[in-house]
Design a protein around this motif. Structure first.
Motif, mmCIF file in Angstrom:
data_model
loop_
_atom_site.group_PDB
_atom_site.id
_atom_site.type_symbol
_atom_site.label_atom_id
_atom_site.label_comp_id
_atom_site.label_asym_id
_atom_site.label_seq_id
_atom_site.Cartn_x
_atom_site.Cartn_y
_atom_site.Cartn_z
ATOM 1 N N PRO A 133 22.181 -57.610 -1.074
ATOM 2 C CA PRO A 133 23.004 -56.743 -1.932
ATOM 3 C C PRO A 133 23.912 -55.824 -1.105
ATOM 4 N N GLN A 134 23.410 -55.345 0.041
ATOM 5 C CA GLN A 134 24.230 -54.459 0.877
ATOM 6 C C GLN A 134 25.379 -55.230 1.522
ATOM 7 N N MET A 135 25.133 -56.456 1.937
ATOM 8 C CA MET A 135 26.164 -57.242 2.609
ATOM 9 C C MET A 135 27.179 -57.791 1.607
ATOM 10 N N ARG A 170 15.046 -51.823 8.886
ATOM 11 C CA ARG A 170 13.749 -51.666 8.200
ATOM 12 C C ARG A 170 12.562 -51.678 9.165
ATOM 13 N N LEU A 171 12.784 -51.927 10.441
ATOM 14 C CA LEU A 171 11.736 -51.624 11.440
ATOM 15 C C LEU A 171 11.958 -50.145 11.761
ATOM 16 N N ALA A 172 11.468 -49.307 10.869
ATOM 17 C CA ALA A 172 11.868 -47.897 10.858
ATOM 18 C C ALA A 172 10.704 -46.986 11.217
ATOM 19 N N VAL A 182 27.685 -56.709 11.661
ATOM 20 C CA VAL A 182 27.382 -55.566 10.787
ATOM 21 C C VAL A 182 25.876 -55.558 10.550
ATOM 22 N N GLY A 183 25.209 -54.513 11.023
ATOM 23 C CA GLY A 183 23.753 -54.411 10.891
ATOM 24 C C GLY A 183 23.086 -54.428 12.256
ATOM 25 N N GLY A 184 22.435 -53.330 12.570
ATOM 26 C CA GLY A 184 21.724 -53.222 13.852
ATOM 27 C C GLY A 184 20.230 -53.266 13.657
ATOM 28 N N GLY A 185 19.771 -54.062 12.663
ATOM 29 C CA GLY A 185 18.348 -54.372 12.533
ATOM 30 C C GLY A 185 18.021 -55.520 13.482
ATOM 31 N N ARG A 238 12.009 -43.922 0.452
ATOM 32 C CA ARG A 238 12.433 -44.954 -0.510
ATOM 33 C C ARG A 238 13.060 -46.136 0.225
ATOM 34 N N TRP A 239 12.629 -47.351 -0.173
ATOM 35 C CA TRP A 239 13.304 -48.567 0.278
ATOM 36 C C TRP A 239 13.815 -49.283 -0.964
ATOM 37 N N THR A 240 15.090 -49.124 -1.260
ATOM 38 C CA THR A 240 15.637 -49.770 -2.467
ATOM 39 C C THR A 240 15.610 -51.285 -2.316
ATOM 40 N N LEU A 257 27.955 -52.810 14.540
ATOM 41 C CA LEU A 257 28.220 -51.616 13.734
ATOM 42 C C LEU A 257 27.031 -51.377 12.807
ATOM 43 N N ASP A 258 26.465 -50.193 12.840
ATOM 44 C CA ASP A 258 25.336 -49.896 11.937
ATOM 45 C C ASP A 258 25.492 -48.489 11.382
ATOM 46 N N ARG A 259 25.136 -48.339 10.127
ATOM 47 C CA ARG A 259 25.319 -47.026 9.507
ATOM 48 C C ARG A 259 24.167 -46.070 9.764
ATOM 49 N N GLY A 260 23.099 -46.538 10.363
ATOM 50 C CA GLY A 260 21.950 -45.671 10.618
ATOM 51 C C GLY A 260 22.180 -44.753 11.829
ATOM 52 N N ALA A 263 13.578 -53.384 -0.081
ATOM 53 C CA ALA A 263 12.532 -53.514 0.944
ATOM 54 C C ALA A 263 12.407 -54.944 1.418
ATOM 55 N N ARG A 264 12.310 -55.861 0.476
ATOM 56 C CA ARG A 264 12.063 -57.263 0.835
ATOM 57 C C ARG A 264 12.585 -58.177 -0.254
ATOM 58 N N PRO A 265 13.106 -59.361 0.132
ATOM 59 C CA PRO A 265 13.427 -60.344 -0.902
ATOM 60 C C PRO A 265 12.124 -60.954 -1.419
ATOM 61 N N PRO A 288 26.287 -43.757 13.935
ATOM 62 C CA PRO A 288 26.371 -44.307 12.593
ATOM 63 C C PRO A 288 27.814 -44.658 12.203
ATOM 64 N N VAL A 289 28.021 -45.903 11.825
ATOM 65 C CA VAL A 289 29.319 -46.362 11.325
ATOM 66 C C VAL A 289 29.060 -47.092 10.017
ATOM 67 N N ASP A 290 29.539 -46.509 8.927
ATOM 68 C CA ASP A 290 29.311 -47.114 7.610
ATOM 69 C C ASP A 290 30.472 -48.059 7.318
ATOM 70 N N VAL A 291 30.246 -49.343 7.426
ATOM 71 C CA VAL A 291 31.301 -50.321 7.141
ATOM 72 C C VAL A 291 31.510 -50.346 5.629
ATOM 73 N N GLU A 292 32.774 -50.159 5.224
ATOM 74 C CA GLU A 292 33.036 -50.108 3.773
ATOM 75 C C GLU A 292 33.447 -51.446 3.204
HETATM 76 C C1 LIG Z 1 8.202 -51.134 3.243
HETATM 77 C C2 LIG Z 1 8.430 -52.408 4.021
HETATM 78 C C3 LIG Z 1 7.341 -53.127 4.494
HETATM 79 C C4 LIG Z 1 7.544 -54.289 5.237
HETATM 80 N N1 LIG Z 1 6.473 -54.913 5.777
HETATM 81 C C5 LIG Z 1 6.667 -55.970 6.608
HETATM 82 C C6 LIG Z 1 5.567 -56.520 7.328
HETATM 83 O O1 LIG Z 1 4.444 -56.034 7.262
HETATM 84 N N2 LIG Z 1 5.802 -57.610 8.126
HETATM 85 C C7 LIG Z 1 7.061 -58.135 8.266
HETATM 86 O O2 LIG Z 1 7.221 -59.093 9.032
HETATM 87 N N3 LIG Z 1 8.117 -57.597 7.625
HETATM 88 C C8 LIG Z 1 7.953 -56.533 6.806
HETATM 89 N N4 LIG Z 1 9.021 -55.951 6.178
HETATM 90 C C9 LIG Z 1 10.330 -56.626 6.260
HETATM 91 C C10 LIG Z 1 11.040 -56.349 7.600
HETATM 92 O O3 LIG Z 1 11.210 -54.978 7.765
HETATM 93 C C11 LIG Z 1 12.384 -57.071 7.549
HETATM 94 O O4 LIG Z 1 12.142 -58.461 7.381
HETATM 95 C C12 LIG Z 1 13.253 -56.927 8.791
HETATM 96 O O5 LIG Z 1 13.218 -55.629 9.315
HETATM 97 C C13 LIG Z 1 14.672 -57.324 8.390
HETATM 98 O O6 LIG Z 1 15.572 -57.129 9.457
HETATM 99 P P1 LIG Z 1 17.110 -57.335 9.203
HETATM 100 O O7 LIG Z 1 17.807 -57.120 10.495
HETATM 101 O O8 LIG Z 1 17.357 -58.636 8.525
HETATM 102 O O9 LIG Z 1 17.552 -56.230 8.130
HETATM 103 P P2 LIG Z 1 17.514 -54.649 8.268
HETATM 104 O O10 LIG Z 1 16.407 -54.229 9.147
HETATM 105 O O11 LIG Z 1 17.563 -54.124 6.871
HETATM 106 O O12 LIG Z 1 18.874 -54.303 9.011
HETATM 107 C C14 LIG Z 1 20.097 -54.211 8.321
HETATM 108 C C15 LIG Z 1 20.922 -53.114 8.956
HETATM 109 O O13 LIG Z 1 22.198 -53.102 8.325
HETATM 110 C C16 LIG Z 1 22.651 -51.764 8.270
HETATM 111 N N5 LIG Z 1 23.660 -51.682 7.222
HETATM 112 C C17 LIG Z 1 23.506 -51.953 5.904
HETATM 113 N N6 LIG Z 1 24.682 -51.762 5.266
HETATM 114 C C18 LIG Z 1 25.581 -51.365 6.201
HETATM 115 C C19 LIG Z 1 26.959 -51.004 6.167
HETATM 116 N N7 LIG Z 1 27.654 -51.009 5.025
HETATM 117 N N8 LIG Z 1 27.554 -50.629 7.322
HETATM 118 C C20 LIG Z 1 26.865 -50.612 8.488
HETATM 119 N N9 LIG Z 1 25.553 -50.944 8.586
HETATM 120 C C21 LIG Z 1 24.930 -51.319 7.454
HETATM 121 C C22 LIG Z 1 21.395 -50.959 7.970
HETATM 122 O O14 LIG Z 1 21.552 -49.626 8.420
HETATM 123 C C23 LIG Z 1 20.337 -51.719 8.770
HETATM 124 O O15 LIG Z 1 20.107 -51.127 10.041
HETATM 125 C C24 LIG Z 1 8.865 -54.771 5.452
HETATM 126 C C25 LIG Z 1 9.947 -54.034 4.993
HETATM 127 C C26 LIG Z 1 9.733 -52.863 4.290
HETATM 128 C C27 LIG Z 1 10.928 -52.045 3.857
#
Ligand SMILES: Cc1cc2nc3c(=O)[nH]c(=O)nc-3n(C[C@H](O)[C@H](O)[C@H](O)COP(=O)(O)OP(=O)(O)OC[C@H]3O[C@@H](n4cnc5c(N)ncnc54)[C@H](O)[C@@H]3O)c2cc1C
Length: 330
Positions: free
Chosen positions: A166-168, A39-41, A7-10, A277-279, A30-33, A281-283, A136-140
């Motif tokens: 929080p999302q997971m 967040r690599l958006a 779950v999550g295509g980041g 908005r990034w609710t 599965l990813d809802r986007g 954004a980062r831990p 997009p597939v929103d896992v509930e």
């Molecule tokens: C504004 C901002 C600035 C940042 N700057 C930096 C930087 O300069 N350098 C750096 O290294 N990092 C930075 N980061 C952090 C970086 O973006 C993250 O560390 C990284 O992208 C995290 O990847 P991830 O796969 O863990 O999570 P995410 O990228 O958040 O992926 C999680 C995925 O899960 C999906 N998802 C969530 N809930 C569900 C659900 N219920 N069903 C299906 N899919 C779901 C989402 O759509 C998302 O695609 C920044 C982030 C933000 C927001």
């Protein structure tokens, strides 16, 4: 039925899926986007009234840094193939009144087609006979069952939850050890990202600006220099405090952020702007463990592996893939 659901295509989820497929396991991502990347958006500019419609802007992570040798090999491969580019090791520093000077740091990497393209590149290499990517597939919810876990009626031997805590956590109902592992989650900070498109450059030569001691802005990136096309586009990140006060209607923060941008960097008004908005954004900090796996549910992302950033997310997803593969292959 696939062996594992991710779950999550980041970047953490795709890194995890790559390892699982490399071990011969079948995987449903599965990813809802609308697109992969999390967040690599990027945002594609439309109806801006400028010459830059169709151009993409990095509106999530600003850049990637590298310290781990295994991740360095991935980034070097991207650079060799023209997917990523060394951007800069020098940012400006500023306070609320303006630019103060420059500061040397690690090399920051960017991507000519936006950072999201790097996650898409990792996904392109996945074997289609083993990996299915659905969005997009929103896992509930994820329901832990005897010896597995189910999502919308499909049962998997293991589920990897790869994204913000929080999302997971919201997906895990009832008492599970994975839910307990997320109970002491670090604080997640919100950020607003203001994209401002100008008719021309009206600011000094700079790549990015760390803004200190300002209640409104924390960082400003010159997206044209970051992406390498010199388009007059700035992306300004708010402080968490400003974001927290404008999460319901992010656009209401625009006048405040534009005022700060004009005060600190650009001495003119943009031709067009928007606010994302990034609710989560980062831990605020990350756990030292690389990931979590209780035999059925796994957790990975940038709240793991020590440093809350993109590299840690890749490392954490990779580590989780290895742990699940070891367990399922016995
Ligand atoms: C504004 C901002 C600035 C940042 N700057 C930096 C930087 O300069 N350098 C750096 O290294 N990092 C930075 N980061 C952090 C970086 O973006 C993250 O560390 C990284 O992208 C995290 O990847 P991830 O796969 O863990 O999570 P995410 O990228 O958040 O992926 C999680 C995925 O899960 C999906 N998802 C969530 N809930 C569900 C659900 N219920 N069903 C299906 N899919 C779901 C989402 O759509 C998302 O695609 C920044 C982030 C933000 C927001």
């Amino acid at each position: 039925m696939a062996d594992v659901a991710v779950v999550g295509g980041g970047i953490s989820g795709i890194a995890c899926a790559r390892v699982l497929a490399g071990a011969g396991l079948t995987v449903d991502v599965l990813d809802r986007g609308q697109r992969l990347g999390g967040r690599l958006a990027v945002q594609t500019l439309r109806d801006t009234g400028t010459a830059y419609d169709g151009r993409v802007v990095d509106v999530g992570a600003s850049y990637i840094t590298v310290s781990d040798p295994e991740f360095a090999a991935v980034v070097t491969d991207w650079v060799d193939r023209g997917k990523a580019r060394p951007w800069t090791d020098t940012f400006h520093v500023a306070d609320g009144t303006g630019l103060l000077g420059t500061k040397l740091g690690p090399m920051r990497y960017a991507a000519p087609r936006g950072l999201r393209s790097l996650v898409e590149d990792l996904a392109v290499g996945l074997p289609s006979d083993l990996v299915s990517i659905a969005h997009p597939v929103d896992v509930e919810s994820v329901d832990v069952t005897d010896g597995g876990a189910s999502i919308a009626g499909s049962t998997y031997r293991a589920v990897a939850l790869c994204g913000p805590d929080p999302q997971m956590r919201a997906l895990l109902s009832g008492a599970t050890t994975a839910r307990d592992a997320l109970a002491a989650a670090p604080t997640w900070e919100p950020v607003l990202a203001l994209t401002a498109v100008y008719d021309e450059r009206t600011w000094p030569d700079l790549d990015g600006v760390f803004v200190n001691d300002d209640p409104v802005l924390s960082f400003v990136a010159d997206d044209g220099r970051r992406r390498g096309d010199d388009a007059p586009v700035l992306v300004a990140h708010s402080t968490p405090v400003l974001a927290a006060g404008h999460l319901t209607e992010p656009i209401t923060a625009a006048p405040i952020m534009l005022g700060a941008l004009e005060r600190i960097v650009a001495k003119s008004e943009p031709a067009w702007f928007t606010v994302k908005r990034w609710t989560y954004a980062r831990p605020a900090q990350a756990r030292e463990e690389t990931c979590y796996f209780d035999g059925v549910v796994g957790l990975a992302g940038d709240a793991w592996d020590g440093k809350p950033r993109t590299e840690a997310a890749w490392l954490s997803g990779t580590a989780l893939g290895r742990r699940i593969a070891d367990e399922l292959r016995g």
